[in-house]
Scaffold this motif. Structure first.
Motif, mmCIF file in Angstrom:
data_model
loop_
_atom_site.group_PDB
_atom_site.id
_atom_site.type_symbol
_atom_site.label_atom_id
_atom_site.label_comp_id
_atom_site.label_asym_id
_atom_site.label_seq_id
_atom_site.Cartn_x
_atom_site.Cartn_y
_atom_site.Cartn_z
ATOM 1 N N GLU A 1 0.885 -1.168 0.000
ATOM 2 C CA GLU A 1 0.000 0.000 0.000
ATOM 3 C C GLU A 1 0.926 1.223 0.000
ATOM 4 O O GLU A 1 1.454 1.598 1.043
ATOM 5 N N PRO A 2 1.173 1.847 -1.154
ATOM 6 C CA PRO A 2 2.249 2.831 -1.248
ATOM 7 C C PRO A 2 1.982 4.175 -0.590
ATOM 8 O O PRO A 2 2.894 4.972 -0.439
ATOM 9 N N VAL A 3 0.748 4.441 -0.200
ATOM 10 C CA VAL A 3 0.443 5.678 0.529
ATOM 11 C C VAL A 3 -0.762 5.390 1.417
ATOM 12 O O VAL A 3 -1.635 4.595 1.055
ATOM 13 N N ASN A 4 -0.794 6.025 2.587
ATOM 14 C CA ASN A 4 -1.874 5.758 3.524
ATOM 15 C C ASN A 4 -3.182 6.389 3.054
ATOM 16 O O ASN A 4 -4.197 5.719 2.921
ATOM 17 N N GLU A 5 -3.151 7.689 2.815
ATOM 18 C CA GLU A 5 -4.334 8.393 2.346
ATOM 19 C C GLU A 5 -3.880 9.712 1.732
ATOM 20 O O GLU A 5 -2.800 10.219 2.050
ATOM 21 N N PRO A 6 -4.671 10.290 0.851
ATOM 22 C CA PRO A 6 -4.240 11.529 0.199
ATOM 23 C C PRO A 6 -4.270 12.714 1.157
ATOM 24 O O PRO A 6 -5.232 12.891 1.904
ATOM 25 N N PRO A 7 -3.215 13.543 1.154
ATOM 26 C CA PRO A 7 -3.247 14.748 1.976
ATOM 27 C C PRO A 7 -4.095 15.850 1.342
ATOM 28 O O PRO A 7 -4.421 16.838 1.992
#
Length: 210
Positions: A179-185
């Motif tokens: 999962e390359p990023v947790n959530e979009p900022p």
């Protein structure tokens, strides 16, 4: 997080073992012909979190970069999680210490991460490695890394995603995911976000095509 023992961590994990963690379907050649195997999981935070970064203006971390008092599951803990009915863990990884480290220490950190994944697999648990930037960190935070493809540290973040994908590619196919990023900022409707997603996906697939 002082006062969090392994026993308390495991107790908390077992307390939520009856609540499945929903995982979106992931399309890949490896799983196209079968059912996605991850069904019941739990976050293994703060195994690779709770860092010891130096205050500004420094941008590096003490060594070792993770707080020594943080709870870290033992092989016995992982076996008990599996016995409770869970079939995977989601392993959040703060990329800051990896990106701030020199080549030697970064190799050591990658070896630690690889060993953690292997220990979960040895306990018959699947693993989702989640690269999760720490929003409370003054430098290595989501804004500087994944706010856009032009963010100051996006290129290094993207390279780290590729490194992790390359590390995972030969580990238990079908039982390990990235999962390359947790959530979009930024807002999900932003035109920036699809570009970030595409860049991270291409980096991961470039190192591990499946």
């Amino acid at each position: 997080m002082t006062g969090w023992s392994r026993r308390r961590l495991l107790g908390a994990a077992l307390a939520v073992a009856t609540a499945p963690l929903a995982v979106p379907p992931l399309v890949s050649k490896a799983r196209a012909a079968g059912e996605w195997p991850f069904r019941r999981g739990i976050n293994a935070w703060p195994w690779f979190a709770l860092t010891r970064e130096f205050p500004a203006p420094r941008t590096d971390y003490d060594w070792p970069p993770f707080q020594t008092q943080r709870p870290v599951p033992t092989p016995a803990d992982l076996a008990r999680l599996r016995a409770s009915g869970l079939d995977f863990i989601r392993l959040p990884v703060d990329p800051g210490p990896f990106l701030a480290a020199d080549a030697g220490r970064r190799a050591d950190l990658m070896a630690m991460l690889s060993a953690a994944v292997e220990s979960a697999l040895a306990a018959d648990l699947g693993v989702i490695v989640n690269v999760q930037a720490n929003g409370a960190t003054h430098y290595w935070n989501p804004e500087r890394m994944v706010s856009s493809t032009g963010a100051p540290e996006f290129a290094r973040y993207r390279a780290f995603v590729a490194d992790v994908a390359g590390m995972l590619k030969d580990m238990a196919p079908g039982r390990v995911a990235l999962e390359p990023v947790n959530e979009p900022p930024q807002d999900c409707s932003s035109e920036v976000w699809p570009k970030v997603q595409a860049a991270l996906l291409s980096a991961a697939r470039g190192a591990a095509k499946d």
